[in-house]
Every structure is written in C-alpha cells, then in structure tokens.
Design a protein around this motif. Structure first.
Motif, PDB file in Angstrom:
ATOM      1  N   PRO A 259     -17.626  27.223  29.595  1.00 20.12           N
ATOM      2  CA  PRO A 259     -17.456  25.763  29.547  1.00 20.12           C
ATOM      3  C   PRO A 259     -16.757  25.254  30.806  1.00 20.12           C
ATOM      4  CG  PRO A 259     -15.821  26.824  28.164  1.00 20.12           C
ATOM      5  CD  PRO A 259     -16.734  27.914  28.667  1.00 20.12           C
ATOM      6  N   CYS A 260     -16.758  23.967  30.969  1.00 21.23           N
ATOM      7  CA  CYS A 260     -16.061  23.314  32.072  1.00 21.23           C
ATOM      8  C   CYS A 260     -14.582  23.694  32.037  1.00 21.23           C
ATOM      9  CB  CYS A 260     -16.228  21.800  31.953  1.00 21.23           C
ATOM     10  SG  CYS A 260     -15.238  20.840  33.109  1.00 21.23           S
ATOM     11  N   ILE A 261     -14.034  24.086  33.173  1.00 19.88           N
ATOM     12  CA  ILE A 261     -12.624  24.477  33.256  1.00 19.88           C
ATOM     13  C   ILE A 261     -11.702  23.306  32.918  1.00 19.88           C
ATOM     14  CG2 ILE A 261     -12.441  24.001  35.741  1.00 19.88           C
ATOM     15  CD1 ILE A 261     -10.668  26.912  33.970  1.00 19.88           C
ATOM     16  N   SER A 262     -12.140  22.092  33.133  1.00 21.78           N
ATOM     17  CA  SER A 262     -11.274  20.936  32.909  1.00 21.78           C
ATOM     18  C   SER A 262     -11.345  20.382  31.491  1.00 21.78           C
ATOM     19  CB  SER A 262     -11.604  19.824  33.903  1.00 21.78           C
ATOM     20  OG  SER A 262     -11.344  20.252  35.224  1.00 21.78           O
ATOM     21  N   CYS A 263     -12.550  20.189  30.966  1.00 23.20           N
ATOM     22  CA  CYS A 263     -12.678  19.551  29.650  1.00 23.20           C
ATOM     23  C   CYS A 263     -13.072  20.526  28.543  1.00 23.20           C
ATOM     24  CB  CYS A 263     -13.660  18.390  29.707  1.00 23.20           C
ATOM     25  SG  CYS A 263     -15.382  18.871  29.963  1.00 23.20           S
ATOM     26  N   SER A 264     -13.429  21.715  28.913  1.00 25.35           N
ATOM     27  CA  SER A 264     -13.849  22.808  28.019  1.00 25.35           C
ATOM     28  C   SER A 264     -15.131  22.508  27.234  1.00 25.35           C
ATOM     29  CB  SER A 264     -12.718  23.232  27.076  1.00 25.35           C
ATOM     30  OG  SER A 264     -12.516  22.298  26.048  1.00 25.35           O
ATOM     31  N   LYS A 265     -15.872  21.488  27.651  1.00 27.73           N
ATOM     32  CA  LYS A 265     -17.165  21.206  27.024  1.00 27.73           C
ATOM     33  C   LYS A 265     -18.231  22.070  27.696  1.00 27.73           C
ATOM     34  CE  LYS A 265     -16.042  16.423  25.967  1.00 27.73           C
ATOM     35  NZ  LYS A 265     -16.296  15.021  26.313  1.00 27.73           N
ATOM     36  N   PRO A 266     -19.303  22.405  26.973  1.00 35.76           N
ATOM     37  CA  PRO A 266     -20.404  23.141  27.611  1.00 35.76           C
ATOM     38  C   PRO A 266     -20.944  22.335  28.793  1.00 35.76           C
ATOM     39  CG  PRO A 266     -20.697  23.047  25.232  1.00 35.76           C
ATOM     40  CD  PRO A 266     -19.553  22.129  25.567  1.00 35.76           C
ATOM     41  N   ILE A 267     -21.284  23.027  29.840  1.00 39.97           N
ATOM     42  CA  ILE A 267     -21.806  22.354  31.036  1.00 39.97           C
ATOM     43  C   ILE A 267     -23.315  22.231  30.888  1.00 39.97           C
ATOM     44  CG2 ILE A 267     -22.067  22.434  33.542  1.00 39.97           C
ATOM     45  CD1 ILE A 267     -19.453  24.091  33.604  1.00 39.97           C
TER      46      ILE A 267
END
Length: 124
Positions: free
Chosen positions: A27-35
């Motif tokens: 996931p995104c390192i900042s928001c932890s949502k799947p990219i």
C-alpha cells in the motif's frame, strides 16, 4: 557526451523503477491505501534538497499519486509509517544523513545506475 546532470536524471529513473518493483503490491507508504494506477517513488526527504539521501532505499517508498503529488508527500502520515517500517534507529540515522552535503560525480551515478539495473534484472 552526458553531463553529470544527465547521469543524475538517468540514475533517478532507474532507482525509482527499482523502488516501484521492490514495493509492488504494497500500500501507499503515506495513506496505507492500495495503490491503483500509477505508482510514485516518494522521497521522505526531498531529493532536490537532500542529495545525500536521494538514493537511500530507506528514504524512498512507493506512494499513490494523491499523497505524493497533491499532498506533498503527506509527510505526517509518511513519517509514522516510515518509522514503523524501518524502525526508529534507522529513521534517526537517515535523519542525520540528510544533513550531509553531497555532490554526485558522474562515476558515482554510473555505479548507481549499474547497481539498480542489476537489482531490477535479478528481481524479474
């Protein structure tokens, strides 16, 4: 003949490609949502102002476009997840290294290109 700036651009492209392959599926390192869609290689400390950590793997992680480009890295969230990912000791070392002035030579950049092209090849 390539200038040092040309080598720097090429090294950044190859390094970013390595980061995106290394972090594929994370996931995104900042928001932890799947990219979804295009992935950015996001520098915690800006590559243009912190040359010494520009090619430091602890400083660069995959990020979604929203966080990296529209939220300027979403750094508060990035910092929290980065410390969890690499640990406080490595984060502190990275923070110290960012203050060191670095001027890349063409030879150093060629070595970076070679190293990360080989790593990419080995990962495929």
């Amino acid at each position: 003949l390539k200038t040092t700036q040309d080598w720097l651009k090429e090294a950044q492209v190859v390094f970013n490609r390595y980061i995106n392959i290394r972090d594929k599926g994370l996931p995104c390192i900042s928001c932890s949502k799947p990219i979804k869609g295009r992935v950015n290689a996001s520098h915690f400390w800006n590559a243009n102002n912190h040359h010494n950590v520009r090619f430091d793997e602890d400083n660069v992680h995959s990020s979604c476009i929203t966080c990296n480009q529209f939220l300027s890295g979403n750094l508060l969230e990035y910092r929290t997840r980065l410390c969890s990912k690499i640990g406080q000791e490595r984060f502190d070392e990275l923070q110290e290294k960012r203050h060191i002035t670095k001027k890349w030579t063409s030879e150093e950049l060629k070595e970076i290109i070679k190293k990360y092209k080989n790593l990419i090849r080995d990962m495929k």
